[in-house]
Design an enzyme around this catalytic site. Structure first.
Site, short mmCIF file in Angstrom:
data_model
loop_
_atom_site.label_atom_id
_atom_site.label_comp_id
_atom_site.label_asym_id
_atom_site.label_seq_id
_atom_site.Cartn_x
_atom_site.Cartn_y
_atom_site.Cartn_z
N LYS A 146 0.85 -1.20 0.00
CA LYS A 146 0.00 0.00 0.00
C LYS A 146 0.88 1.25 0.00
O LYS A 146 0.71 2.15 -0.81
CB LYS A 146 -0.90 -0.02 1.24
CG LYS A 146 -1.56 1.32 1.53
CD LYS A 146 -2.48 1.27 2.72
CE LYS A 146 -1.89 1.77 4.01
NZ LYS A 146 -1.64 3.20 4.12
N ASN A 147 1.85 1.29 0.91
CA ASN A 147 2.62 2.52 1.08
C ASN A 147 3.62 2.78 -0.03
O ASN A 147 4.16 3.88 -0.12
CB ASN A 147 3.34 2.52 2.45
CG ASN A 147 2.35 2.75 3.58
OD1 ASN A 147 1.17 3.02 3.34
ND2 ASN A 147 2.82 2.66 4.81
N CYS A 155 -6.01 8.30 9.05
CA CYS A 155 -6.26 7.70 10.35
C CYS A 155 -5.92 8.68 11.46
O CYS A 155 -4.93 9.39 11.39
CB CYS A 155 -5.39 6.45 10.51
SG CYS A 155 -6.00 5.04 9.60
N ARG A 202 -0.34 14.68 13.00
CA ARG A 202 0.06 14.51 11.60
C ARG A 202 0.11 15.81 10.80
O ARG A 202 -0.59 15.97 9.79
CB ARG A 202 -0.84 13.48 10.91
CG ARG A 202 -0.94 12.18 11.68
CD ARG A 202 -1.63 11.10 10.91
NE ARG A 202 -0.71 10.36 10.06
CZ ARG A 202 -1.03 9.29 9.37
NH1 ARG A 202 -2.24 8.83 9.42
NH2 ARG A 202 -0.16 8.66 8.62
N ASP A 205 3.84 0.97 12.15
CA ASP A 205 2.65 0.33 11.59
C ASP A 205 2.46 -1.11 12.07
O ASP A 205 1.41 -1.70 11.87
CB ASP A 205 2.71 0.34 10.05
CG ASP A 205 2.43 1.72 9.49
OD1 ASP A 205 1.99 2.60 10.26
OD2 ASP A 205 2.67 1.94 8.29
N ARG A 246 -9.12 -0.35 4.11
CA ARG A 246 -8.26 0.66 3.47
C ARG A 246 -6.88 0.11 3.16
O ARG A 246 -6.21 0.59 2.24
CB ARG A 246 -8.05 1.84 4.44
CG ARG A 246 -9.19 2.77 4.54
CD ARG A 246 -8.89 3.85 5.50
NE ARG A 246 -7.65 4.51 5.09
CZ ARG A 246 -7.20 5.61 5.64
NH1 ARG A 246 -7.86 6.18 6.60
NH2 ARG A 246 -6.08 6.16 5.21
C1 UD1 Z 1 3.98 7.03 6.38
C2 UD1 Z 1 3.15 5.80 6.17
C3 UD1 Z 1 2.51 5.35 7.49
C4 UD1 Z 1 3.60 5.16 8.55
C5 UD1 Z 1 4.48 6.40 8.65
C6 UD1 Z 1 5.67 6.23 9.57
C7 UD1 Z 1 2.36 6.03 3.91
C8 UD1 Z 1 1.20 6.24 3.01
N1 UD1 Z 1 2.10 6.09 5.20
O1 UD1 Z 1 3.11 8.06 6.83
O2 UD1 Z 1 1.84 4.13 7.25
O3 UD1 Z 1 3.00 4.94 9.80
O4 UD1 Z 1 4.99 6.76 7.35
O5 UD1 Z 1 6.42 5.16 9.19
O6 UD1 Z 1 3.45 5.75 3.46
N2 UD1 Z 1 5.48 14.84 10.81
C9 UD1 Z 1 5.53 16.18 11.11
N3 UD1 Z 1 5.47 17.07 10.09
C10 UD1 Z 1 5.38 16.70 8.79
C11 UD1 Z 1 5.33 15.32 8.48
C12 UD1 Z 1 5.37 14.41 9.53
O7 UD1 Z 1 5.63 16.56 12.27
O8 UD1 Z 1 5.33 17.56 7.90
C13 UD1 Z 1 5.49 13.84 11.92
C14 UD1 Z 1 4.19 13.05 11.99
O9 UD1 Z 1 3.20 13.74 12.71
C15 UD1 Z 1 4.64 11.79 12.69
C16 UD1 Z 1 6.07 11.59 12.13
O10 UD1 Z 1 6.48 12.86 11.65
O11 UD1 Z 1 4.69 11.97 14.06
C17 UD1 Z 1 6.16 10.54 11.04
O12 UD1 Z 1 5.37 10.93 9.95
P1 UD1 Z 1 5.71 10.54 8.45
O13 UD1 Z 1 7.00 9.76 8.41
O14 UD1 Z 1 5.63 11.75 7.61
O15 UD1 Z 1 4.52 9.58 8.12
P2 UD1 Z 1 3.56 9.56 6.84
O16 UD1 Z 1 4.36 9.84 5.62
O17 UD1 Z 1 2.36 10.36 7.14
#
Ligand code: UD1
Length: 418
Positions: free
Chosen positions: A22-23, A116, A121, A304, A396
């Protein structure tokens, strides 16, 4: 809304395969926007999140043709440069489409993404990185409007190795003028898969899968076919679901290296693990031993996998300590597990799980994708009937989970909602 009904207590045994990731599919589907031609993708899982992404691609003007084993996306005639609000709100990774649209057209309008509810986030790292690439950002009435004449390569040092921000920078930089260097980049295998796909199209991305990524802007991409990597979280989940029942599985289409921390912890729990090239064999003891887990960015233990693994630990022998370091609100499902008899205390990032001998089936509710899978895990061993409501969260991210579990011997069915 549909529910899962599980009659617990069946030992899982047999052979299964893991679907496409998925990711990895989500950023790779976004990357097809960058190629003003046709891209053929194989192994895209048939789940809600990939369907929403395809809907957005169609809205933008892409022609999306789906056959049994492939999705063909023709992005020649994209007419819109905005992501519709109602689809944006359905999942977080819609934000990835922004980088791809920007990369191709130098403009995009979108709103804050949904997804979710596992923490705040924010997308500050994405927006800060876009600015570094010379993109102007204006926020107006909940919409984020990004524009520039040209994207200019830059050095971007991420405050945190965000998966989504790393992917967005890559997508936005493929056609940039000059070189973009990302330091403290996320190292997840899905990022390497995105880069491999883009490089096949003709992009020049080096170092993906490490913390230093270099993107040299190119002028044009070409049509390709690409096979998406297997889903490491589905792999880990099926292994834990088997292990909790004391079962045995031969799991195919897995890249064992991608799930090393999960396999190591399963061995620590007492499971016998054998790795082959694209297969993992697991044989679980009658009762697992308690272990401690701490989530970290890749190559650490994946956030995850936290919920499914923790759910498995609720019936293990001894006390386990779980520390969630990535998302601040990822323990919601634990109150549902407690309704089934799990003994858990939570303090901040830490959950202490005192293993019990038995869980009892009852009606519980999925609160998010992986939390929902954790309830399925518990339901497989709970005494009596477990009804899991709100399973659209689970749908999902897991392709045919009930079918795969039935094939392994579980008694699980879907009850359609009224
Ligand atoms: C992706 C994965 C999700 C996984 C996560 C962490 C996909 C579609 N989803 O989510 O399944 O759980 O990586 O391995 O690939 N953060 C900030 N600011 C930002 C972006 C992120 O503070 O601009 C924080 C988030 O709130 C969180 C952490 O960084 O606490 C990790 O987020 P991130 O690595 O960006 O996860 P996703 O890309 O949303």
């Amino acid at each position: 809304m549909p529910s899962y009904i599980i009659e617990g207590g069946k030992r899982l045994e047999g052979e299964e395969y893991v679907s496409g990731s998925k990711n990895a599919s989500l950023p790779i589907l976004a990357s097809t926007i960058l190629n003003a031609g046709t891209t053929k993708l194989y192994n895209v899982p048939n789940i809600r999140d990939t369907k929403i992404t395809q809907e957005i691609l169609k809205f933008l003007g892409c022609k999306v043709k789906k056959t049994k084993d492939k999705i063909e996306i023709d992005s020649k005639n994209i007419i819109k440069k905005e992501i519709p609000e109602h689809l944006m709100h359905q999942m977080r990774s819609t934000v990835i489409l922004a980088g791809a649209i920007l990369g191709r057209f130098k403009e995009v309008t979108f709103s804050y993404p949904g997804g979710c509810d596992i923490g705040a986030r924010p997308i500050d790292l994405h927006l800060k990185s876009f600015e570094k690439l010379g993109i102007n950002i204006l926020e107006n009435a909940g919409f984020i409007i990004c524009k520039c004449d040209k994207i200019i390569g830059a050095n971007i040092d991420l405050d945190f190795p965000s998966v989504g921000a790393t992917e967005n920078i890559i997508l936005a930089s493929v056609y940039a003028e000059g070189v973009t260097n990302i330091t403290n980049a996320a190292m997840e295998p899905e990022i390497a898969d995105l880069a491999t796909c883009l490089n096949k199209m003709g992009a020049k991305i080096e170092g993906a899968g490490t913390s230093n990524i270099k993107i040299t802007g190119v002028k044009k991409l070409k049509d390709i076919s690409y096979n998406i990597m297997p889903d490491r979280i589905e792999a880990g989940s099926l292994l834990c679901m088997t292990a909790i029942t004391g079962g045995k599985i031969r799991l195919n289409n897995v890249i064992p290296d991608h799930i090393s921390p999960v396999l190591n912890k399963l061995e620590e729990c007492g499971c016998k693990i054998k790795k082959e090239k694209r297969t993992v064999l697991l044989e679980a003891p009658k009762r697992l031993k308690a272990v401690d887990i701490k989530t970290m960015p890749y190559p650490g233990f994946p956030t995850d996998m936290q919920s499914v693994f923790a759910s498995m630990l609720t019936v293990s022998r001894g006390t386990s300590i779980v520390v969630e370091n990535i998302f601040e609100n990822r323990y919601k499902y634990m109150s549902e597990l407690k309704k089934m008899g799990a003994k858990i205390t939570i303090e901040g990032k830490t959950a202490v799980i005192k293993g019990v001998r038995k869980l009892a089936g009852t009606k519980v509710m999925s609160t998010d994708l992986r939390g929902g899978a954790a309830l399925v895990t518990a339901g497989l061993v709970a005494k009596g009937k477990t009804e899991i409501t709100n399973i659209e969260y689970i749908l999902r991210g897991y392709e045919g989970l009930d079918k795969k579990l039935r094939n392994l011997g579980a008694n699980i069915k879907i009850k359609e909602g009224e």
